[in-house]
Design an enzyme around this catalytic site. Structure first.
Site, PDB file in Angstrom:
ATOM      1  N   ILE A 159     -65.629 -82.333  19.470  1.00  0.00           N
ATOM      2  CA  ILE A 159     -65.304 -80.916  19.625  1.00  0.00           C
ATOM      3  C   ILE A 159     -66.146 -80.304  20.746  1.00  0.00           C
ATOM      4  O   ILE A 159     -65.638 -79.526  21.561  1.00  0.00           O
ATOM      5  CB  ILE A 159     -65.508 -80.165  18.302  1.00  0.00           C
ATOM      6  CG1 ILE A 159     -64.517 -80.688  17.256  1.00  0.00           C
ATOM      7  CG2 ILE A 159     -65.317 -78.662  18.501  1.00  0.00           C
ATOM      8  CD1 ILE A 159     -64.757 -80.171  15.853  1.00  0.00           C
ATOM      9  N   ALA A 235     -68.842 -74.348  13.657  1.00  0.00           N
ATOM     10  CA  ALA A 235     -69.369 -75.568  13.028  1.00  0.00           C
ATOM     11  C   ALA A 235     -69.389 -75.395  11.509  1.00  0.00           C
ATOM     12  O   ALA A 235     -68.367 -75.506  10.848  1.00  0.00           O
ATOM     13  CB  ALA A 235     -70.755 -75.867  13.578  1.00  0.00           C
ATOM     14  N   ARG A 236     -70.554 -75.101  10.962  1.00  0.00           N
ATOM     15  CA  ARG A 236     -70.725 -74.808   9.541  1.00  0.00           C
ATOM     16  C   ARG A 236     -71.637 -73.599   9.419  1.00  0.00           C
ATOM     17  O   ARG A 236     -72.586 -73.433  10.195  1.00  0.00           O
ATOM     18  CB  ARG A 236     -71.347 -76.000   8.805  1.00  0.00           C
ATOM     19  CG  ARG A 236     -70.388 -77.151   8.573  1.00  0.00           C
ATOM     20  CD  ARG A 236     -69.354 -76.790   7.515  1.00  0.00           C
ATOM     21  NE  ARG A 236     -68.462 -77.896   7.195  1.00  0.00           N
ATOM     22  CZ  ARG A 236     -67.289 -78.106   7.785  1.00  0.00           C
ATOM     23  NH1 ARG A 236     -66.891 -77.291   8.756  1.00  0.00           N
ATOM     24  NH2 ARG A 236     -66.521 -79.108   7.418  1.00  0.00           N
ATOM     25  N   GLU A 265     -69.319 -68.866   2.272  1.00  0.00           N
ATOM     26  CA  GLU A 265     -67.913 -68.488   2.345  1.00  0.00           C
ATOM     27  C   GLU A 265     -67.166 -68.919   1.074  1.00  0.00           C
ATOM     28  O   GLU A 265     -67.533 -69.924   0.455  1.00  0.00           O
ATOM     29  CB  GLU A 265     -67.262 -69.091   3.591  1.00  0.00           C
ATOM     30  CG  GLU A 265     -67.344 -70.593   3.710  1.00  0.00           C
ATOM     31  CD  GLU A 265     -66.842 -71.089   5.060  1.00  0.00           C
ATOM     32  OE1 GLU A 265     -65.937 -71.942   5.045  1.00  0.00           O
ATOM     33  OE2 GLU A 265     -67.353 -70.636   6.111  1.00  0.00           O
ATOM     34  N   HIS A 283     -62.709 -69.002   8.648  1.00  0.00           N
ATOM     35  CA  HIS A 283     -62.756 -70.466   8.738  1.00  0.00           C
ATOM     36  C   HIS A 283     -61.374 -71.018   9.079  1.00  0.00           C
ATOM     37  O   HIS A 283     -60.822 -71.871   8.374  1.00  0.00           O
ATOM     38  CB  HIS A 283     -63.276 -71.069   7.432  1.00  0.00           C
ATOM     39  CG  HIS A 283     -63.839 -72.458   7.604  1.00  0.00           C
ATOM     40  ND1 HIS A 283     -64.817 -72.986   6.808  1.00  0.00           N
ATOM     41  CD2 HIS A 283     -63.546 -73.438   8.517  1.00  0.00           C
ATOM     42  CE1 HIS A 283     -65.109 -74.210   7.178  1.00  0.00           C
ATOM     43  NE2 HIS A 283     -64.347 -74.509   8.228  1.00  0.00           N
TER      44      HIS A 283
END
Length: 322
Positions: A159, A235-236, A265, A283
């Protein structure tokens, strides 16, 4: 093939693509754990029936569930992240773990640039300005140019590389930070996230989640990014110290942020939602028809490949079959 001879698959929760659930049910004998009145009791009573598991990167798979499936052979996960999967428990049992890398690179990189452009040029905010009827009354505030700026990428995997490719069209200088320099990557490498943040106008996060990267972007990194810098996270959520980010945005110690992921989340802090220098998306970086279909295909292919050959098509790095 009759139902009696089909492989038993435990689906941990609802999948993002209803068509995938239908296709799984057509090929295998599928039971959804989330639909059981008492999942723990169900696992005790019937856990031995299942040889495969299907889950998602968001739902993951806990070690205690793996332990309750004594005949488990394969896990097929919908998603590129595997920080919510108990990989160590799977490896200890020799269970193969498939995931869906590669097919979502373009859409996630597209979203990184969408967030970058939105937070810089106030696309969503100026849309709200027009809809409120404020345009006839006042001029809208100036934005920030993206073209020609410095782009720092944290995580030069598939990515990250796709983000770097897009940056060339904006004539951006690109640098990156990894645990180690990426092979065959000619871009400038920075030894620390702090050094990259200090250099960059935009800091884009494409690094894997998990304990190794938890709060990798902390107060010090945000201070290094500075009052003219922007943070973009596809990403996270755990990669960023969210409390420190809220403080930095509130106090304008960074210029803004574009966030597709969050620490807890789908719960998003009210303090983030109240700010006008942050763009928030739920997301959805990989949430396109094309990418979700390709991810679904890989979930199915990982299972089919394992049951036909003993090896999943795209194993998680470091797991059996990789």
């Amino acid at each position: 093939m009759t139902t009696a001879t089909r492989h038993r698959i435990l689906q941990i929760g609802r999948l993002p693509l209803p068509a995938l659930e239908a296709e799984l049910a057509a090929r295998y004998d599928v039971t959804c754990l989330a639909d059981q009145p008492d999942p723990a009791a169900f696992l005790v009573a019937r856990g031995a029936e299942f040889t495969g598991v299907v889950t998602t990167a968001a739902i993951g798979l806990k070690g205690e569930v793996i332990a309750a499936l004594p005949n488990l052979q394969v896990i097929s996960s919908f998603g590129v992240g595997f920080d919510a999967l108990d990989i160590d428990a799977a490896k200890a049992r020799g269970v193969q773990v498939g995931y869906t890398p590669g097919v979502l690179n373009d859409c996630v990189a597209d979203m990184a640039f969408a967030l970058m452009l939105d937070v810089s040029r106030h696309v969503a905010a100026s849309d709200r300005f027009v809809r409120r009827g404020e345009w006839p009354k006042a001029r809208y505030a100036l934005g920030t140019r993206v073209s020609g700026k410095r782009l720092g990428i944290v995580g030069m995997g598939r990515i990250g590389q796709a983000v770097a490719e897009r940056a060339s069209g904006f004539r951006m200088e690109v640098g990156y930070h990894n645990r180690r320099p990426a092979q065959e990557c000619a871009l400038p490498y920075f030894e620390s996230v702090n050094a990259l943040a200090q250099w960059a106008d935009y800091l884009v996060l494409t690094v894997a989640g998990g304990t190794a990267t938890r709060h990798l972007v902390n107060r010090d990194v945000l201070e290094a990014l500075g009052p003219n810098g922007f943070l973009i996270n596809v990403a996270r959520g755990t990669v960023v110290d969210e409390a420190a980010l809220i403080d930095a945005l509130t106090e304008r110690r960074i210029a803004g942020a574009g966030l597709d992921v969050f620490e807890n989340e789908p719960s998003v802090p009210a303090a983030l939602m109240a700010l006008d220098n942050v763009v928030l998306t739920p997301h959805t970086a990989s949430a396109t028809h094309e990418t979700r279909r390709a991810m679904a295909d890989l979930v199915l292919e990982n299972l089919a490949s394992f049951f036909a050959t003993g090896t999943v098509r795209t194993p998680v790095p470091g797991t059996p079959g990789a």
